[in-house]
Design an enzyme around this catalytic site. Structure first.
Site, mmCIF file in Angstrom:
data_model
loop_
_atom_site.group_PDB
_atom_site.id
_atom_site.type_symbol
_atom_site.label_atom_id
_atom_site.label_comp_id
_atom_site.label_asym_id
_atom_site.label_seq_id
_atom_site.Cartn_x
_atom_site.Cartn_y
_atom_site.Cartn_z
ATOM 1 N N HIS A 92 -8.315 1.224 5.637
ATOM 2 C CA HIS A 92 -8.282 -0.024 4.866
ATOM 3 C C HIS A 92 -7.571 -1.091 5.699
ATOM 4 O O HIS A 92 -6.546 -0.804 6.329
ATOM 5 C CB HIS A 92 -7.473 0.127 3.572
ATOM 6 C CG HIS A 92 -8.077 1.023 2.541
ATOM 7 N ND1 HIS A 92 -9.237 0.710 1.869
ATOM 8 C CD2 HIS A 92 -7.662 2.208 2.041
ATOM 9 C CE1 HIS A 92 -9.499 1.675 0.997
ATOM 10 N NE2 HIS A 92 -8.573 2.608 1.092
ATOM 11 N N TYR B 160 0.845 -1.206 0.000
ATOM 12 C CA TYR B 160 0.000 0.000 0.000
ATOM 13 C C TYR B 160 0.878 1.254 0.000
ATOM 14 O O TYR B 160 0.638 2.210 -0.744
ATOM 15 C CB TYR B 160 -0.910 -0.026 1.237
ATOM 16 C CG TYR B 160 -2.033 0.967 1.180
ATOM 17 C CD1 TYR B 160 -3.267 0.619 0.652
ATOM 18 C CD2 TYR B 160 -1.857 2.265 1.633
ATOM 19 C CE1 TYR B 160 -4.302 1.534 0.578
ATOM 20 C CE2 TYR B 160 -2.879 3.189 1.569
ATOM 21 C CZ TYR B 160 -4.101 2.812 1.047
ATOM 22 O OH TYR B 160 -5.117 3.733 0.964
HETATM 23 FE FE1 FEO Z 1 -6.946 7.667 -0.829
HETATM 24 FE FE2 FEO Z 1 -8.360 4.757 0.408
HETATM 25 O O1 FEO Z 1 -8.273 6.414 -0.438
#
Ligand code: FEO
Length: 391
Positions: A222, A191
């Site tokens: 997330h 990520y």
């Molecule tokens: Fe930058 Fe999970 O959005």
């Protein structure tokens, strides 16, 4: 669907997206989650929301605790639609709900949803009480959009970090100690490499500003919530944001008739002899977002392409364009290589991309048609010399 209890009166009410495999070009083999958090206090508060496709799931989880129409406050830490997509659904149920965001957040929400909403605009250092609990806000622009911010709840020692420390990782476990530690860390690294990396300077500022907080939970937007490995993930972020590399090489290439691949293995041999960790990645079968995850802590980046119709192979152009956009900084060393038939234009093309990334190009290896065993040995010898010279 049920809410997940996090602390007394605090719940995870997000959504688990097991099917998503492509997040604007980022391969999400393990799916993702969109995390939203419900706090039951004098003012019932929702921190972030979910992608609009998962609105029903969020509403169902909220409804297992409270009627969504009773939500008084929504904190929008980030306008990107995977986190703001379900705000409209709450506003429909309670048009008076207070939306807390920063000035860029308000502008972004207006440009996405066109609503005349009831905004409360905050800036860094502002606080907001919801009863027994409160939030302190820290603007973190460009981690990952201009509107990003994080908020800290001192009474519970929770950092709501939005994209920071997140992972595209869909599991039934909500906490870091309920899932595979290696998978969670790998997905956090991926990520960072594919989303956060261009904003490393801002991440360092965020880490410094957040270091004053005593943190028991990092509630990301997330993936899993960090509770057991908080020190470790902060340490990893510090390394990734500061471009700390290790004795590692990424050799990424495409090949037509295996000549460029043979050159890749000749380079491999030199790094193997010198004890390097090696990520050899044929770009025909490795996705650029996975290769970027390899790049994040590599000292050397070697990229090869044969020449096809006077150009680089498209897999190589795609990877190089993607890497240049993510712009990993720091003193990385690089090599360009490739074979050709009658026009070797691909190799200076690779070299130029590597220079555009501000890499120090230490060698360019070209060869017409098939390299012999002796030619390959020469590449290994020259690569060994470069490694030794730069130790
Ligand atoms: Fe930058 Fe999970 O959005």
């Amino acid at each position: 669907m049920k809410a997940t209890h996090i602390k007394e009166g605090i719940y995870w009410v997000g959504a688990i997206d097991l099917s998503v495999r492509n997040f604007h070009g980022y391969l999400t083999q393990r799916g993702t989650t969109y995390n939203a958090y419900l706090i039951i206090d004098e003012k019932i508060t929702l921190v972030d929301s979910v992608k609009d496709t998962h609105t029903d799931e969020m509403m169902s989880r909220i409804s297992s605790i409270v009627d969504p129409a009773k939500i008084d406050v929504i904190i929008c830490n980030h306008v990107e639609p995977d986190h703001s997509g379900a705000i409209s659904a709450i506003v429909e149920k309670n048009p008076n709900v207070t939306i807390i965001t920063c000035a860029s957040g308000k502008k972004g929400l207006e440009q996405h949803y066109y609503g005349n909403w009831n905004y409360h605009i905050i800036k860094t250092g502002d606080t907001y009480s919801i009863g027994k609990r409160s939030f302190e806000f820290l603007l973190t622009p460009m981690v990952h959009w201009p509107d990003n911010m994080i908020c800290y709840m001192p009474e519970e020692k929770i950092l709501f970090s939005n994209d920071s420390f997140g992972q595209h990782y869909a599991t039934s476990g909500r906490f870091d100690d309920e899932v595979s530690h290696d998978e969670a860390l790998y997905e956090a690294k991926k990520y960072f490499a594919n989303i956060v990396l261009p904003y490393s300077t801002q991440v360092i500022k965020e880490l410094e500003a957040a270091s004053k907080f005593e943190i028991e939970l990092i509630c990301t937007s997330h993936g899993v919530i960090w509770r057991k490995y908080i020190a470790e993930i902060i340490q990893e972020y510090n390394k990734w944001a500061r471009n700390v590399t290790k004795k590692k090489v990424v050799i990424a290439y495409d090949t037509m008739w295996k000549s460029t691949e043979k050159m890749a293995y000749a380079i491999y041999e030199a790094f193997e002899q010198e004890g390097y960790e090696i990520a050899l990645r044929n770009l025909q079968v490795n996705h650029e977002s996975d290769v970027m995850t390899d790049v994040i802590d590599a000292e050397y980046i070697c990229v090869g392409s044969p020449t096809l119709n006077s150009e680089m192979m498209t897999n190589v152009v795609g990877f190089l364009t993607y890497m240049r956009g993510l712009a990993p900084k720091g003193g990385r060393k690089a090599m360009a290589f490739g074979s050709y038939g009658w026009n070797g234009k691909s190799i200076p093309g690779v070299e130029q991309f590597l220079k555009d990334c501000n890499y120090d190009v230490k060698a360019v290896f070209t060869h017409q048609y098939r390299p012999t065993k002796e030619d390959l040995q020469q590449i290994t010898v020259r690569t060994l010399k470069i490694i030794k010279q730069n130790n």
